[in-house]
Enzyme design. Structure first.
Site, PDB file in Angstrom:
ATOM      1  N   ALA A  83       0.829  -1.207   0.000  1.00 48.13           N
ATOM      2  CA  ALA A  83       0.000   0.000   0.000  1.00 48.13           C
ATOM      3  C   ALA A  83       0.858   1.250   0.000  1.00 48.13           C
ATOM      4  O   ALA A  83       0.593   2.222   0.695  1.00 48.13           O
ATOM      5  CB  ALA A  83      -0.958  -0.008   1.184  1.00 48.13           C
ATOM      6  N   GLY A  84       1.930   1.219  -0.800  1.00 44.92           N
ATOM      7  CA  GLY A  84       2.700   2.439  -1.035  1.00 44.92           C
ATOM      8  C   GLY A  84       2.044   3.198  -2.173  1.00 44.92           C
ATOM      9  O   GLY A  84       0.866   3.001  -2.472  1.00 44.92           O
ATOM     10  N   SER A  87      -1.039  -4.717   3.381  1.00 47.87           N
ATOM     11  CA  SER A  87       0.325  -4.206   3.492  1.00 47.87           C
ATOM     12  C   SER A  87       0.941  -4.663   4.799  1.00 47.87           C
ATOM     13  O   SER A  87       0.252  -4.775   5.806  1.00 47.87           O
ATOM     14  CB  SER A  87       0.324  -2.677   3.442  1.00 47.87           C
ATOM     15  OG  SER A  87       1.623  -2.200   3.699  1.00 47.87           O
ATOM     16  N   LYS A  88       2.229  -4.923   4.771  1.00 48.94           N
ATOM     17  CA  LYS A  88       2.885  -5.361   5.999  1.00 48.94           C
ATOM     18  C   LYS A  88       3.100  -4.188   6.961  1.00 48.94           C
ATOM     19  O   LYS A  88       3.476  -4.395   8.110  1.00 48.94           O
ATOM     20  CB  LYS A  88       4.200  -6.085   5.706  1.00 48.94           C
ATOM     21  CG  LYS A  88       5.304  -5.262   5.080  1.00 48.94           C
ATOM     22  CD  LYS A  88       6.584  -6.127   4.955  1.00 48.94           C
ATOM     23  CE  LYS A  88       7.686  -5.406   4.208  1.00 48.94           C
ATOM     24  NZ  LYS A  88       8.909  -6.220   4.099  1.00 48.94           N
ATOM     25  N   GLY A 138      11.185  14.774  -6.596  1.00 50.94           N
ATOM     26  CA  GLY A 138      10.048  15.134  -7.417  1.00 50.94           C
ATOM     27  C   GLY A 138       9.613  14.041  -8.361  1.00 50.94           C
ATOM     28  O   GLY A 138      10.104  12.918  -8.312  1.00 50.94           O
ATOM     29  N   PHE A 181      16.278  17.914 -13.162  1.00 46.05           N
ATOM     30  CA  PHE A 181      16.875  16.757 -12.516  1.00 46.05           C
ATOM     31  C   PHE A 181      17.951  16.203 -13.454  1.00 46.05           C
ATOM     32  O   PHE A 181      18.073  16.633 -14.602  1.00 46.05           O
ATOM     33  CB  PHE A 181      15.783  15.695 -12.253  1.00 46.05           C
ATOM     34  CG  PHE A 181      15.509  15.472 -10.787  1.00 46.05           C
ATOM     35  CD1 PHE A 181      15.156  16.522  -9.973  1.00 46.05           C
ATOM     36  CD2 PHE A 181      15.600  14.194 -10.233  1.00 46.05           C
ATOM     37  CE1 PHE A 181      14.900  16.316  -8.629  1.00 46.05           C
ATOM     38  CE2 PHE A 181      15.346  13.982  -8.881  1.00 46.05           C
ATOM     39  CZ  PHE A 181      14.999  15.032  -8.081  1.00 46.05           C
ATOM     40  N   ASP A 209       9.871  -8.549  -1.100  1.00 46.45           N
ATOM     41  CA  ASP A 209       8.920  -9.636  -0.840  1.00 46.45           C
ATOM     42  C   ASP A 209       8.093 -10.011  -2.069  1.00 46.45           C
ATOM     43  O   ASP A 209       7.944 -11.187  -2.397  1.00 46.45           O
ATOM     44  CB  ASP A 209       7.949  -9.241   0.292  1.00 46.45           C
ATOM     45  CG  ASP A 209       8.664  -8.980   1.602  1.00 46.45           C
ATOM     46  OD1 ASP A 209       9.779  -9.504   1.780  1.00 46.45           O
ATOM     47  OD2 ASP A 209       8.105  -8.272   2.455  1.00 46.45           O
ATOM     48  N   GLN A 239      20.491   0.635  -9.002  1.00 48.71           N
ATOM     49  CA  GLN A 239      20.955   2.019  -9.061  1.00 48.71           C
ATOM     50  C   GLN A 239      21.613   2.470  -7.768  1.00 48.71           C
ATOM     51  O   GLN A 239      21.044   2.316  -6.693  1.00 48.71           O
ATOM     52  CB  GLN A 239      19.773   2.943  -9.357  1.00 48.71           C
ATOM     53  CG  GLN A 239      20.175   4.414  -9.419  1.00 48.71           C
ATOM     54  CD  GLN A 239      19.085   5.262 -10.029  1.00 48.71           C
ATOM     55  OE1 GLN A 239      18.098   5.579  -9.391  1.00 48.71           O
ATOM     56  NE2 GLN A 239      19.252   5.625 -11.290  1.00 48.71           N
ATOM     57  N   HIS A 291      22.566   5.775  -5.926  1.00 51.35           N
ATOM     58  CA  HIS A 291      22.342   7.221  -5.923  1.00 51.35           C
ATOM     59  C   HIS A 291      23.665   7.861  -5.534  1.00 51.35           C
ATOM     60  O   HIS A 291      24.298   7.420  -4.588  1.00 51.35           O
ATOM     61  CB  HIS A 291      21.247   7.578  -4.915  1.00 51.35           C
ATOM     62  CG  HIS A 291      20.711   8.968  -5.086  1.00 51.35           C
ATOM     63  ND1 HIS A 291      21.441  10.080  -4.744  1.00 51.35           N
ATOM     64  CD2 HIS A 291      19.533   9.419  -5.566  1.00 51.35           C
ATOM     65  CE1 HIS A 291      20.715  11.164  -5.013  1.00 51.35           C
ATOM     66  NE2 HIS A 291      19.554  10.781  -5.510  1.00 51.35           N
ATOM     67  N   LEU A 293      19.209   9.508   2.079  1.00 52.42           N
ATOM     68  CA  LEU A 293      19.189  10.134   0.764  1.00 52.42           C
ATOM     69  C   LEU A 293      19.296  11.658   0.851  1.00 52.42           C
ATOM     70  O   LEU A 293      18.570  12.301   1.586  1.00 52.42           O
ATOM     71  CB  LEU A 293      17.876   9.758   0.066  1.00 52.42           C
ATOM     72  CG  LEU A 293      17.563  10.432  -1.268  1.00 52.42           C
ATOM     73  CD1 LEU A 293      18.547   9.981  -2.334  1.00 52.42           C
ATOM     74  CD2 LEU A 293      16.146  10.101  -1.700  1.00 52.42           C
ATOM     75  N   GLU A 347      18.571  14.486  -5.349  1.00 52.71           N
ATOM     76  CA  GLU A 347      19.120  15.079  -6.563  1.00 52.71           C
ATOM     77  C   GLU A 347      18.646  16.525  -6.721  1.00 52.71           C
ATOM     78  O   GLU A 347      19.263  17.323  -7.419  1.00 52.71           O
ATOM     79  CB  GLU A 347      18.627  14.240  -7.749  1.00 52.71           C
ATOM     80  CG  GLU A 347      19.385  14.422  -9.020  1.00 52.71           C
ATOM     81  CD  GLU A 347      19.132  13.248  -9.964  1.00 52.71           C
ATOM     82  OE1 GLU A 347      19.350  12.088  -9.540  1.00 52.71           O
ATOM     83  OE2 GLU A 347      18.718  13.480 -11.100  1.00 52.71           O
ATOM     84  N   ARG A 373      22.500   9.352 -12.783  1.00 52.53           N
ATOM     85  CA  ARG A 373      23.006   8.802 -11.523  1.00 52.53           C
ATOM     86  C   ARG A 373      24.096   7.759 -11.718  1.00 52.53           C
ATOM     87  O   ARG A 373      25.051   7.707 -10.941  1.00 52.53           O
ATOM     88  CB  ARG A 373      21.847   8.205 -10.739  1.00 52.53           C
ATOM     89  CG  ARG A 373      20.911   9.271 -10.245  1.00 52.53           C
ATOM     90  CD  ARG A 373      19.694   8.684  -9.572  1.00 52.53           C
ATOM     91  NE  ARG A 373      18.839   9.769  -9.101  1.00 52.53           N
ATOM     92  CZ  ARG A 373      17.643   9.600  -8.560  1.00 52.53           C
ATOM     93  NH1 ARG A 373      17.146   8.377  -8.418  1.00 52.53           N
ATOM     94  NH2 ARG A 373      16.928  10.624  -8.147  1.00 52.53           N
ATOM     95  N   HIS A 383      20.075   2.535  -4.168  1.00 48.00           N
ATOM     96  CA  HIS A 383      18.877   3.353  -4.098  1.00 48.00           C
ATOM     97  C   HIS A 383      17.657   2.702  -4.741  1.00 48.00           C
ATOM     98  O   HIS A 383      16.549   2.821  -4.239  1.00 48.00           O
ATOM     99  CB  HIS A 383      19.165   4.690  -4.783  1.00 48.00           C
ATOM    100  CG  HIS A 383      18.057   5.695  -4.700  1.00 48.00           C
ATOM    101  ND1 HIS A 383      17.508   6.091  -3.499  1.00 48.00           N
ATOM    102  CD2 HIS A 383      17.405   6.392  -5.669  1.00 48.00           C
ATOM    103  CE1 HIS A 383      16.559   6.992  -3.737  1.00 48.00           C
ATOM    104  NE2 HIS A 383      16.455   7.181  -5.034  1.00 48.00           N
ATOM    105  N   ARG A 442      17.642   4.256 -14.199  1.00 50.84           N
ATOM    106  CA  ARG A 442      16.455   5.091 -14.107  1.00 50.84           C
ATOM    107  C   ARG A 442      16.831   6.558 -13.993  1.00 50.84           C
ATOM    108  O   ARG A 442      17.772   6.900 -13.275  1.00 50.84           O
ATOM    109  CB  ARG A 442      15.626   4.690 -12.875  1.00 50.84           C
ATOM    110  CG  ARG A 442      14.427   5.577 -12.638  1.00 50.84           C
ATOM    111  CD  ARG A 442      13.578   5.072 -11.507  1.00 50.84           C
ATOM    112  NE  ARG A 442      14.196   5.225 -10.190  1.00 50.84           N
ATOM    113  CZ  ARG A 442      14.230   6.363  -9.506  1.00 50.84           C
ATOM    114  NH1 ARG A 442      13.725   7.468 -10.005  1.00 50.84           N
ATOM    115  NH2 ARG A 442      14.786   6.390  -8.309  1.00 50.84           N
ATOM    116  N   SER A 444      10.485   7.650 -11.152  1.00 50.37           N
ATOM    117  CA  SER A 444       9.867   6.529 -10.426  1.00 50.37           C
ATOM    118  C   SER A 444       8.558   6.911  -9.745  1.00 50.37           C
ATOM    119  O   SER A 444       7.620   6.120  -9.710  1.00 50.37           O
ATOM    120  CB  SER A 444      10.837   5.938  -9.397  1.00 50.37           C
ATOM    121  OG  SER A 444      11.128   6.869  -8.388  1.00 50.37           O
ATOM    122  N   LEU A 445       8.471   8.131  -9.205  1.00 44.97           N
ATOM    123  CA  LEU A 445       7.198   8.530  -8.597  1.00 44.97           C
ATOM    124  C   LEU A 445       6.112   8.582  -9.660  1.00 44.97           C
ATOM    125  O   LEU A 445       4.976   8.164  -9.443  1.00 44.97           O
ATOM    126  CB  LEU A 445       7.323   9.886  -7.890  1.00 44.97           C
ATOM    127  CG  LEU A 445       8.077   9.890  -6.555  1.00 44.97           C
ATOM    128  CD1 LEU A 445       8.143  11.299  -5.984  1.00 44.97           C
ATOM    129  CD2 LEU A 445       7.433   8.947  -5.553  1.00 44.97           C
TER     130      LEU A 445
END
Lengths: 128, 583, 253
Positions: free
Chosen positions: B13-14, B37-38, B52, B117, B212, B231, B233, B243, B246, B286, B354, B389, B394-395
């Site tokens: 549940a991210g 979700s765990k 971002g 970026f 998992d 990757q 970072h 982190l 960037e 990166r 990362h 990436r 990724s977001l």
């Protein structure tokens, strides 16, 4: 293999645990003195409406040593109450100017200015 | 065993899982969506993303530019049909999050602001100060609460997928706080469990990122794609691996070595302009920046700190006002964890694991080869990230493909019957034995921490920024041994209630499997591409390796790695050019 | 280990399968200057007792998992540096589960009540008509964003609930974090749902249960200012009450 969450209870002495909570309780307690002083003022007003004798006896009670002690205490607590509330005002009424919030300093300061001005007006009205 | 029937089960549940849940609920409110979700949703590691999310926003930018930056950034290992779809959907998805209340940073006239970026031709990174992932996650989580068809099972740990006649039938899980096993029967399942950075010892990833979902899918017969691409970072805090976004460089931060020299100009990234030039110097990709650190380290030009070799990320010239507005979290983190106020001093940084570019093999529909099983977010490999990436993709990826997964899972759920209880329960019983064995084994000779440390060590020494045949072979051998040793692992905590010792052991088993696919895929890719750098094969080899690696699980043996052609539609592989020459 | 300084980590433990009440257990832990309390707990879990139970994930003060009482103050254990509690690496640090919540096991609290309260305040943008995606984003000026931005920073770590005596005295109180989030949406220029949220925020479990102790804002690791958010809502609620009585028919809205 089953759940049994422990349910804590808040002891009655919770407010003695930290100075922060004690100060909060003190601030709450000041309400009693502020309230009591207001009640006395109202009684005084009522006595005033009852004629010179009633007013005189009211003044007599006020000059009793216990009453003087109460008034000193009430003054200290009212001041404490006022100062702590002034300090919290930036939280209750944030003010924006342009794109930014006005910092706490000026908001608190402004209240002291208004307080002082009000006191001067009252004093002036009494003295002249 | 308790059985719950649901139309769509989402594991994780991210950001991706929540976006999928919302998409499924909007696609068909009559379908039941169960979100497992765990951890509680707001603990998911999307929360830690800072800089971002990329999506074309400016008039002078274009979908083509976003496409080209992404494909060249990924060293041409991206599937171009997926990238085309991704860049087209990106702005729409970001606008949706704006409508849902995400507090995107603004320009003076009230439009959404964008920042540059790494590897980006024109600035297109939407940001919410430097806590974009946090704001995006909480916006999605809070928005998800308004859909009555979405039912959450928080802190329920999914251990296995259930398969019936080759199609998905649900999952086996247990409620962490009671230890109670449960079968979730589902017509569609979406895996959104994030990456596996915890396979490595030094990572920006939170404790929960143990791969998992990748391991579950792998055990269920789904291949893991491009697992060798991990990757680094370039800017993490030494010691903790926290982190440093960037965005710090996007806003103009510079990297210097022990001589105060902007060393990136020696690695094809120059000229060292005093202002941030796009796709150059500190705004390179990166992989190149992390590799440059390693090269400088070999030359003895790093700064010696109490945490070992570091470089300096200098933000002082940005000034306090800009730092306070754009990078407040960075300032707070540096002050707290390395005692540096970025306004007055440079931040010590070093490369840190990362992101896992690889993952569960999915296509442009977010579907896996198992009918009804979908995956999205870091756990999946579509692939839009290829061999490296680009920061802030990724977001957006978790939004775009989370939504796709949700919609397609809903469509699939409408067309298939509920799987049978008997079959699923029988399978679940079989899988459950693995969990019960961990609880009951009292004479194990191995500890979770011992094996985890061995796993972390061998991944770092053998499968790091630069790799060789020898280092990878040694790691693959060690991992094979660890797999056997894992059969003897014993845990201290035998209780049913909130047993983190147990979940830790299961996670470890998952991580060993994932580590093996990474090392083995890396061993067999005898070329250098993007984040996968082989000292013994320094050149890219398109003739042999313009292909995705596909690691298949083989019971009792090392995985079998096969290859699959990359989808090339309109951008033929070329040299990646950054610095002054970059287009 | 001989030249390593050690300190005492005293953990308030509770095993529901064998205990009726929590009890303290002490561990001798090596001191590291860079360590936070969470690192010490992990050291114990890895090296002494694998059954020690606590939540954690990001180790960078943003996921909100690892809130606990350290020396009786609610803090994020990933940001509570040992050096701030010890002298020369020696001494005792006490750790317990967050106050005002049921304890599931050791340092893990039961937080179902918070999840229900959060959902109750409708923490999402409410609009009379949805804006189509094709129309692009809303215009929101920097000052409009600034007005509520600090209230968006809540990581749901629940330190404020552990600090608030009103939460302890009245478990039904919606509480600081959820009320701050309600206010955050009320203040958002894109939102039109304030009146709907008032049903909860101005109820007997809402802002009026707050006595302005303001401990919530004091312990908040993200400067969310929940105390302020609640007082502002009290002022609004009072004005509402007055106007409802002065303007006929207003309340029907």
């Amino acid at each position: 293999m089953s759940r049994k969450p422990y349910e804590p209870t808040l002891p009655n002495t919770w407010w003695l645990e930290k100075p922060f909570y004690i100060r909060y309780m003190l601030r709450e307690m000041t309400s009693f003195f502020v309230g009591a002083y207001v009640a006395i003022l109202i009684v005084g007003l009522w006595q005033l409406s009852q004629g010179p004798d009633a007013w005189g006896s009211f003044l007599g009670v006020l000059s009793h040593p216990l009453s003087v002690i109460f008034h000193v205490l009430a003054f200290v607590f009212a001041t404490f109450h006022t100062v702590t509330w002034f300090a919290l005002t930036p939280r209750t009424t944030p003010i924006m100017r342009g794109d930014h919030f006005v910092p706490p300093g000026p908001i608190i300061g402004a209240q002291y200015v208004i307080w002082a001005a009000a006191s001067i007006v009252v004093l002036a009205a009494v003295l002249w | 065993m308790d059985v719950i029937e649901t139309d769509i089960a989402i594991v994780g549940a991210g950001g991706a899982g929540l976006r999928a849940a919302i998409a499924a609920a909007e696609a068909d409110p009559s379908l039941s969506v169960t979100l497992l979700s765990k951890v509680y949703p707001m603990r998911s590691h999307t929360v830690a993303a800072e800089g971002g999310a990329a999506g074309v926003a400016k008039a002078e930018d274009s979908l083509d530019h976003h496409f080209n930056d992404t494909v060249s950034g990924g060293d041409w290992l991206c599937d171009q049909d997926a990238v085309d779809f991704f860049v087209a959907q990106a702005p729409k998805e970001l606008i949706r999050t704006e409508h849902w209340g995400c507090p995107w940073s603004r320009t003076p006239d009230g439009k959404v602001a964008v920042r540059p970026f790494g590897g980006m031709k024109i600035e297109r990174t939407w940001y919410a100060a430097d806590k974009t992932g946090f704001h995006l996650l909480h916006t999605l989580f809070q928005t998800s609460m308004k859909y009555p068809s979405v039912k959450r099972l928080d802190e329920v740990y999914t251990t296995d997928l259930l398969i019936e006649d080759g199609r998905i039938a649900g999952v086996l899980a247990h409620e962490i706080r009671s230890g109670k096993p449960m079968v979730i029967l589902a017509r569609s399942v979406i895996i959104c469990t994030g990456g596996a950075g915890r396979v490595f010892p030094f990572t920006t990833n939170g404790a929960i990122k143990t791969g998992d979902g990748m391991a579950m899918a792998f055990r269920a017969g789904v291949p893991l794609k491009d697992m060798e691409f991990v990757q680094y970072h370039p800017t993490g805090l030494p010691g903790t691996g926290i982190l440093i976004s960037e965005a710090a460089r996007g806003e103009g931060g510079i990297l210097v070595n022990k001589d105060g020299y902007r060393y990136l100009q020696d690695y094809g990234m120059g000229p060292p302009d005093p202002w941030p030039r796009k796709k150059a110097m500190e705004l390179g990709p990166r992989d190149r920046l992390s590799q440059a650190f390693w090269q400088e380290q070999q030359k003895g030009r790093c700064i010696d700190s109490k945490w070992g070799d570091v470089m300096h990320l200098d933000l002082r010239h940005l000034g306090e006002a800009k730092i306070a507005e754009r990078l407040p979290f960075i300032r707070d983190l540096a002050l707290s964890y390395v005692g540096v106020d970025v306004v007055n001093a440079p931040i010590p940084v070093r490369p840190v694991v990362h992101y896992t570019m690889g993952g569960i093999h999915t296509d442009i529909t977010a579907g896996t080869p198992v009918p009804g099983l979908y995956a999205a977010g870091e756990c999946a490999c579509v692939s839009i990230n290829g061999a490296n990436r680009l920061g802030s993709n990724s977001l957006t990826e978790l939004l775009v493909f989370g939504a796709v997964a949700g919609r397609n899972a809903a469509a699939h759920a409408r067309g298939v019957p509920m799987p049978s209880h008997t079959n699923a329960l029988a399978q679940a019983d079989g899988h459950r034995k693995r969990v019960v064995a961990l609880l009951e084994r009292s004479k194990g000779t191995e500890s979770v921490v011992g094996l985890r440390t061995a796993l972390n060590d061998t991944m770092e020494t053998g499968c790091g920024i630069y790799r060789t045949e020898d280092s990878l072979r040694a790691t693959v051998e060690t991992l094979a041994v660890l797999k056997t040793r894992f059969a003897n692992v014993a845990i201290d905590d035998k209780s049913g209630v909130y047993n983190t010792d147990l979940t830790g052991a299961i996670e470890l088993g998952n991580m060993i499997e994932i580590g093996e696919t990474m090392a083995l895929s890396a061993l067999q890719r005898t070329e250098s591409r993007g984040s996968h750098q082989r000292l013994d094969h320094p050149a890219r080899d398109d003739a042999a390796f313009l292909k995705h690696s596909m690691a298949h699980r083989v019971e009792g043996e090392a995985p079998r790695v096969e290859y699959r052609d990359v989808v090339i539609t309109r951008s033929q592989p070329a040299e990646r050019v950054y610095g002054g020459e970059a287009k | 280990m001989s030249d390593t300084t050690t300190f005492t980590l005293e953990v308030l433990r509770y095993n529901p399968e064998s205990d009726d009440v929590p009890h303290a257990e002490s561990f001798s832990v090596p001191y590291q200057e860079d360590w936070v309390v969470l690192d010490a707990l992990n050291w114990v879990k890895d090296n002494v007792d694998g059954s020690l139970t606590f939540r954690w994930s990001c180790h960078m003060a943003v996921c909100g998992s690892c809130g606990m009482m350290v020396n009786n103050e609610p803090v994020l254990s990933c940001k509570a540096f040992l050096r701030d509690y010890l002298k020369d690496g020696k001494g005792t640090i006490t750790v317990g589960a967050l106050k005002n919540f049921p304890v599931e096991k050791d340092l893990v609290i039961v937080m179902d009540s918070f999840m229900e309260k959060l959902e109750a305040v409708k923490p999402w943008i409410i609009r009379t008509t949805e804006k189509p995606v094709e129309e692009g984003t809303f215009i929101q000026l920097p000052k409009q964003l600034k007005r509520f931005k600090h209230h968006t920073s809540c990581i749901n770590c629940l330190l404020c609930y552990a600090a608030c005596p009103q939460v302890g005295l009245n478990p039904g109180f919606i509480g600081p974090a959820a009320l701050a989030l309600a206010h955050r949406y009320n203040l958002d220029s894109r939102d039109q749902g304030k009146d709907l949220r008032k049903d909860v925020t101005a109820s007997e479990y809402g802002v009026w249960e707050c006595t302005f102790v303001s401990a919530c804002s004091e312990v908040c690791p993200k400067d969310v200012e929940p105390a302020g958010a609640i007082q502002e809502q009290k002022i609004e609620s009072s004005i509402d009450w007055a106007l409802d009585h002065l303007i006929p028919g207003r309340k029907a809205r």
